[in-house]
Enzyme design. Structure first.
Site, PDB file in Angstrom:
ATOM      1  N   ASP A  68      -1.668  -0.815   5.995  1.00 35.29           N
ATOM      2  CA  ASP A  68      -1.972  -0.419   7.468  1.00 35.29           C
ATOM      3  C   ASP A  68      -3.247   0.068   7.711  1.00 35.29           C
ATOM      4  O   ASP A  68      -3.562   0.326   8.778  1.00 35.29           O
ATOM      5  CB  ASP A  68      -1.065   0.844   7.795  1.00 35.29           C
ATOM      6  CG  ASP A  68      -1.271   2.171   6.946  1.00 35.29           C
ATOM      7  OD1 ASP A  68      -1.887   1.844   5.692  1.00 35.29           O
ATOM      8  OD2 ASP A  68      -1.083   3.262   7.475  1.00 35.29           O
ATOM      9  N   ASP A 127       0.823  -1.161  -0.191  1.00 33.14           N
ATOM     10  CA  ASP A 127      -0.098  -0.011  -0.132  1.00 33.14           C
ATOM     11  C   ASP A 127       0.824   1.143   0.074  1.00 33.14           C
ATOM     12  O   ASP A 127       2.090   1.215   0.227  1.00 33.14           O
ATOM     13  CB  ASP A 127      -0.866  -0.025   1.171  1.00 33.14           C
ATOM     14  CG  ASP A 127      -1.544   1.222   1.479  1.00 33.14           C
ATOM     15  OD1 ASP A 127      -2.490   1.643   0.422  1.00 33.14           O
ATOM     16  OD2 ASP A 127      -1.404   1.944   2.590  1.00 33.14           O
ATOM     17  N   ASP A 129      -6.675  -2.243   3.241  1.00 31.03           N
ATOM     18  CA  ASP A 129      -5.819  -2.898   2.978  1.00 31.03           C
ATOM     19  C   ASP A 129      -6.200  -4.386   3.390  1.00 31.03           C
ATOM     20  O   ASP A 129      -5.787  -5.421   2.836  1.00 31.03           O
ATOM     21  CB  ASP A 129      -4.478  -2.650   3.482  1.00 31.03           C
ATOM     22  CG  ASP A 129      -4.110  -1.258   2.828  1.00 31.03           C
ATOM     23  OD1 ASP A 129      -4.190  -0.917   1.711  1.00 31.03           O
ATOM     24  OD2 ASP A 129      -3.673  -0.360   3.733  1.00 31.03           O
TER      25      ASP A 129
END
Length: 638
Positions: free
Chosen positions: A535, A335, A539
């Site tokens: 995080d 990410d 995600d």
């Protein structure tokens, strides 16, 4: 006098606890001493006494292993190596080889006791987390009086007092006071972290230099510390496929050995007129040397040692499978925000149609004050840094997932968001904006558009700086031959710029949160296995879909719960260390398996060539078991 009694009571309790913890090792050593005593009495021709001592050595030294084997046979109806050892020892005694049988029992029980001890040692760093959990908290009442309550009774919004040297009983934010807190139990970081008003504190950490008042932000069962404890329990109980395979074939293997031994007892004496005593002796030696003790002990001590090593360094795993497989991963997807970048974007450029930057910004600040999104906070922070104050009233605001927000101010309709927002509202970009937008996007900056009554009136450029450790990690992974990919909602130009700056090999741009799962599926089809690092809430589904999900410790609860591995201090370099640890783990497991199988083959060959005695077979076989355990324990200190 009373203090002396308490002192003696405490030490007596500790002594009893020590005996209880190591009772298997104590029984084994006592059995060994009985073997020595029996040998001495036998050498002194005290036959009756030596027989009694040998029987005692069998019963005491072999108690725990015999109990384990019989319980598995009765309750699980499964045969294991303990059954082979029991039969071999009794068989040796039945043909007069009491000494050899007793030595077998002693060394076998000693290796088992050492294995138990090693597992306890390797689990120590994990299990002690549970012991660190606070059980009480000092609750501040409305009248400022203090009540001591169990941590399970704390509610969100409660105020608690944490004195110097006490453990933090809940996750929360500092309301009053300044201190330094030891967060090593959570992050692995040994240096205390300074805390003041507004800073986060975590359950299980140690308050250092001053008293603080904290507002509880999470209930005890939802705290980061409790999630860590759950991860620990999962890791301790989760066996990797390699260990499951060994345990699965252990029963059939034991049956095969027993069948071969039975054939040895029947065929040679009748077909080849062999001496029955010698044949029986060779059969008992085969029972010993063919036992897969070392093979069974090749994996779990090493695996638990590696998990313990990771826990000490701020990396928690839910199971051994993930650590075992990590070094085999050929693709890792990241990410962007909060993972590759710092997650603290800053406004770098402002452009407006009428060059009235200040008025447009005042409206933007009024809108973005209603949001907690990092880009919204960047705009608010930009306004504060330029002393911009707004008195505009937002009468309504609506979040448009993946696009931006819609707000009403003074009956005017405002939109703030990305290119997809403009497309959905059919808003045209003025010609003189195109060139400037292209230049900003080439620099890796995110463009935020401002629309008033369906007309574009402003454009902001925002840049989230890449974390220095991210570049280093990506370079290390690239050197390992691992494909590094970023999955981001940014446009193609921004994604390209960020990827080049960070050193990523590939990028996936303009990806909505719900599309991340599909992108992970595509990557798995293309590369076979994928690790996902993130995080945020958005995600979590992608991490669940990936082969191994890695969550940043400062990320959301959902991401942490969904992941297979947690970086407690959110340090990306721990991923590189985990890859190295995984590589060492697999290397040691391979060493153990090759060595243990080679020893079994060598000892079986020596037995059939009649060049192997029972004591040497015992020493060779059980010695190999002890060696593979000690080899696995090397991971505790690397």
């Amino acid at each position: 006098m009373e203090m002396s009694k308490n002192y003696k009571t405490v030490h007596t309790h500790r002594f009893i606890q020590l005996l209880s913890t190591h009772r298997e090792l104590i029984f084994s050593i006592l059995g060994g001493l009985l073997v020595v005593a029996a040998y001495i009495s036998e050498s002194s021709h005290i036959g009756f006494l030596s027989a009694v001592l040998y029987i005692a050595a069998y019963m005491i030294g072999g108690y725990y292993k015999a109990k384990e084997g019989i319980q598995d046979l009765i309750y699980d109806r499964s045969l294991n190596v303990e059954i082979l050892m029991i039969i071999a020892a009794i068989g040796a005694a039945s043909i007069g080889y009491w000494q050899e049988g007793a030595i077998l029992i002693f060394i076998f029980s000693l290796s088992g006791a050492l294995e138990t001890y090693s597992l306890q040692k390797s689990e120590k760093d994990l299990s002690k987390l549970v012991e660190l959990a606070p059980v009480e908290a000092h609750l501040l009442n409305d009248d400022e009086s203090i009540t001591t309550v169990p941590v399970n009774q704390l509610n969100i919004g409660d105020r608690i007092l944490i004195r110097n040297g006490e453990r933090t009983p809940a996750d929360g934010k500092v309301l009053n006071g300044v201190t330094a807190i030891d967060e090593s139990a959570i992050t692995g970081e040994s240096l205390p972290v300074d805390k003041q008003r507004g800073d986060d504190v975590f359950n299980g950490t140690i308050n250092g230099s001053g008293s603080i008042v904290v507002e509880v932000t999470k209930k005890n069962e939802d705290s980061l510390f409790q999630k860590m404890i759950q991860l620990v329990e999962d890791a301790k109980n989760n066996r990797p496929p390699s260990q499951q395979l060994i345990e699965k074939i252990e029963g059939p293997y034991v049956i095969t050995v027993l069948a071969v031994v039975a054939l040895m007892l029947v065929i040679p004496p009748f077909a080849f007129s062999w001496n029955f005593d010698e044949t029986f002796y060779r059969a008992m030696v085969l029972l010993v040397v063919a036992s897969p003790c070392a093979v069974v002990a090749s994996i779990m001590p090493a695996l638990l040692s590696a998990i313990s090593n990771g826990a000490r360094n701020g990396v928690l795993l839910k199971g051994g499978h993930d650590l075992e497989q990590l070094s085999k991963m050929k693709t890792i997807a990241f990410d962007k925000t909060g993972t590759i970048t710092k997650g603290q974007p800053e406004v770098t450029d402002v452009y407006t149609v009428k060059q009235d930057d200040e008025e447009v910004l005042k409206h933007l600040i009024a809108i973005e004050q209603q949001s907690s999104h990092p880009l919204a906070q960047a705009i608010v922070d930009y306004g504060k840094s330029h002393d911009l104050k707004t008195d505009h009233k937002v009468t309504s605001i609506e979040d448009i997932p993946g696009h931006g927000v819609k707000a009403i101010i003074d009956q005017d309709t405002w939109y703030v968001g990305n290119q997809r927002l403009l497309d959905s509202q059919s808003v045209q970009i003025p010609e003189h904006f195109h060139k400037q937008r292209g230049m900003l996007q080439d620099e890796g900056k995110t463009i935020i558009y401002t629309v008033k009554n369906n007309v574009l009136i402003g454009m902001l450029a925002v840049k989230d700086q890449i974390r220095p450790e991210a570049k280093q990690l990506i370079e290390t992974l690239n050197n390992r031959g691992v494909k590094t990919i970023i999955i981001t909602g940014d446009n193609e130009k921004t994604a390209t710029a960020i990827s080049h700056e960070a050193g990523l090999t590939e990028w996936i741009s303009e990806c909505l949160p719900e599309q991340k799962v599909h992108e992970i599926e595509k990557l798995k089809d293309k590369y076979g296995s994928v690790t996902m690092v993130g995080d945020g809430v958005n995600d979590a589904p992608a991490m669940a879909k990936s082969d191994i999900g890695i969550a940043m410790g400062n990320g959301t609860d959902v991401a942490i719960e969904t992941s297979d591995m947690v970086l407690m201090n959110s340090e990306l370099e721990k991923i590189s260390q985990s890859f190295k640890l995984s590589t060492r783990l697999n290397r040691i497991i391979k060493q153990n398996l090759i060595f243990s199988i080679a020893v079994i083959i060598l000892l079986i060959a020596a037995n059939f060539s009649q060049n192997l005695t029972l004591p040497i077979g015992v020493v060779g076989h059980e010695g190999s078991t002890i060696l593979v355990i000690l080899n696995g324990l090397r991971l505790l200190k690397e």
